[in-house]
Design an enzyme around this catalytic site. Structure first.
Site, PDB file in Angstrom:
ATOM      1  N   SER A  13       0.921  -1.127  -0.051  1.00  0.00           N
ATOM      2  CA  SER A  13      -0.018  -0.010   0.097  1.00  0.00           C
ATOM      3  C   SER A  13       0.965   1.145  -0.030  1.00  0.00           C
ATOM      4  O   SER A  13       0.418   2.276  -0.563  1.00  0.00           O
ATOM      5  CB  SER A  13      -1.057  -0.099   1.375  1.00  0.00           C
ATOM      6  OG  SER A  13      -0.289   0.024   2.382  1.00  0.00           O
ATOM      7  N   HIS A 110       8.156   3.538   8.870  1.00  0.00           N
ATOM      8  CA  HIS A 110       7.991   2.521  10.146  1.00  0.00           C
ATOM      9  C   HIS A 110       6.550   3.289  10.946  1.00  0.00           C
ATOM     10  O   HIS A 110       6.360   4.329  10.972  1.00  0.00           O
ATOM     11  CB  HIS A 110       9.062   2.755  11.171  1.00  0.00           C
ATOM     12  CG  HIS A 110       8.879   1.489  12.310  1.00  0.00           C
ATOM     13  ND1 HIS A 110       9.166   0.120  12.322  1.00  0.00           N
ATOM     14  CD2 HIS A 110       8.281   1.926  13.480  1.00  0.00           C
ATOM     15  CE1 HIS A 110       8.779  -0.248  13.380  1.00  0.00           C
ATOM     16  NE2 HIS A 110       8.274   1.021  14.254  1.00  0.00           N
ATOM     17  N   ASP A 151      15.331   0.079  12.063  1.00  0.00           N
ATOM     18  CA  ASP A 151      14.621   1.033  12.520  1.00  0.00           C
ATOM     19  C   ASP A 151      15.593   2.238  13.381  1.00  0.00           C
ATOM     20  O   ASP A 151      15.192   2.978  14.085  1.00  0.00           O
ATOM     21  CB  ASP A 151      13.704   0.715  13.409  1.00  0.00           C
ATOM     22  CG  ASP A 151      12.455  -0.039  12.810  1.00  0.00           C
ATOM     23  OD1 ASP A 151      12.414  -0.121  11.399  1.00  0.00           O
ATOM     24  OD2 ASP A 151      11.951  -0.816  13.128  1.00  0.00           O
TER      25      ASP A 151
END
Ligand code: GRF
Length: 207
Positions: A13, A110, A151
């Site tokens: 997406s 994230h 991250d």
């Protein structure tokens, strides 16, 4: 113009948000050149094909070790002259060989306000479950540069999303995507490809 590669592992997406932005003329300096999927049969690869963008599958389990996987990725990207790598839901770790070769030219999305609810294991519904368990009233998404650690790396942009009392992790995941991820990721791609997002001046970029 800058050639951009988008790395995906699943639904895509966020890739779609980038494709839509390109279609809408909001990425004037970005050429979407290549999609790399870490799994076969992803919806993300289908989305790339629908837009006539080259796509390739590279699975970590097909390579003996991280260095061999990194080499394969570098080999695939090489002919495209890629200026920016976008990790859009890419769940496979990149090793130091790859990260060094594209240093300060890899960004990741994230689904939390890093540094909270980030790091190894915080993928899929996990960050949202943790936000709910911690009783937070605000969550959001983060675009950051990528280092060899999960991250980690300079934060380029964050957008907050309000947590509703009735939220489930699934509902929160959807809203964080719609209200934050799908806005800030294309915007950061736009700024980066225009040379307006120097990695030396990270911080709050206006979205
Ligand atoms: C997103 O929540 C992204 O932030 C995370 O993985 C998810 C990928 O979703 N890293 P999609 O494949 O872009 O739909």
């Amino acid at each position: 113009m800058m050639n951009v590669a988008v790395f995906v592992s699943g639904g895509g997406s966020n890739l779609q948000a980038i494709l839509d932005a390109k279609q809408a003329g909001k990425l004037p300096e970005a050429t979407l050149s290549l999609v790399v999927a870490s799994r076969t049969g992803t919806k993300a690869a289908l989305r790339a094909q629908a837009y006539g963008i080259d796509s390739v599958v590279l699975r970590r389990k097909d390579y003996a070790d991280q260095a061999a996987y990194d080499r394969a990725l570098l080999h695939v990207l090489e002919p495209y002259g890629i200026g920016l790598v976008v990790l859009a839901g890419f769940l496979t770790k990149l090793g130091p060989d790859f990260v060094c070769a594209y240093e300060k030219r890899i960004m990741n999305i994230h689904p939390s306000l890093l540094p909270e609810f980030g790091g190894q294991g915080f993928y899929g519904l996990k960050p949202h479950e943790a936000v709910l368990a911690a009783g937070r009233t605000v969550t959001g998404a983060t675009v950051h540069l990528v280092t060899a650690d999960y991250d980690d790396g300079a934060i380029l942009c964050q957008k907050e999303v309000t947590v509703m009392p009735s939220d489930t992790a699934e509902a929160l995941q959807l809203r964080v995507m719609k209200e934050a991820e799908h806005l800030i990721l294309p915007k950061m791609v736009d700024l980066f490809t225009k040379g307006e997002l120097s990695s030396d001046t990270p911080g709050d970029q206006k979205v």
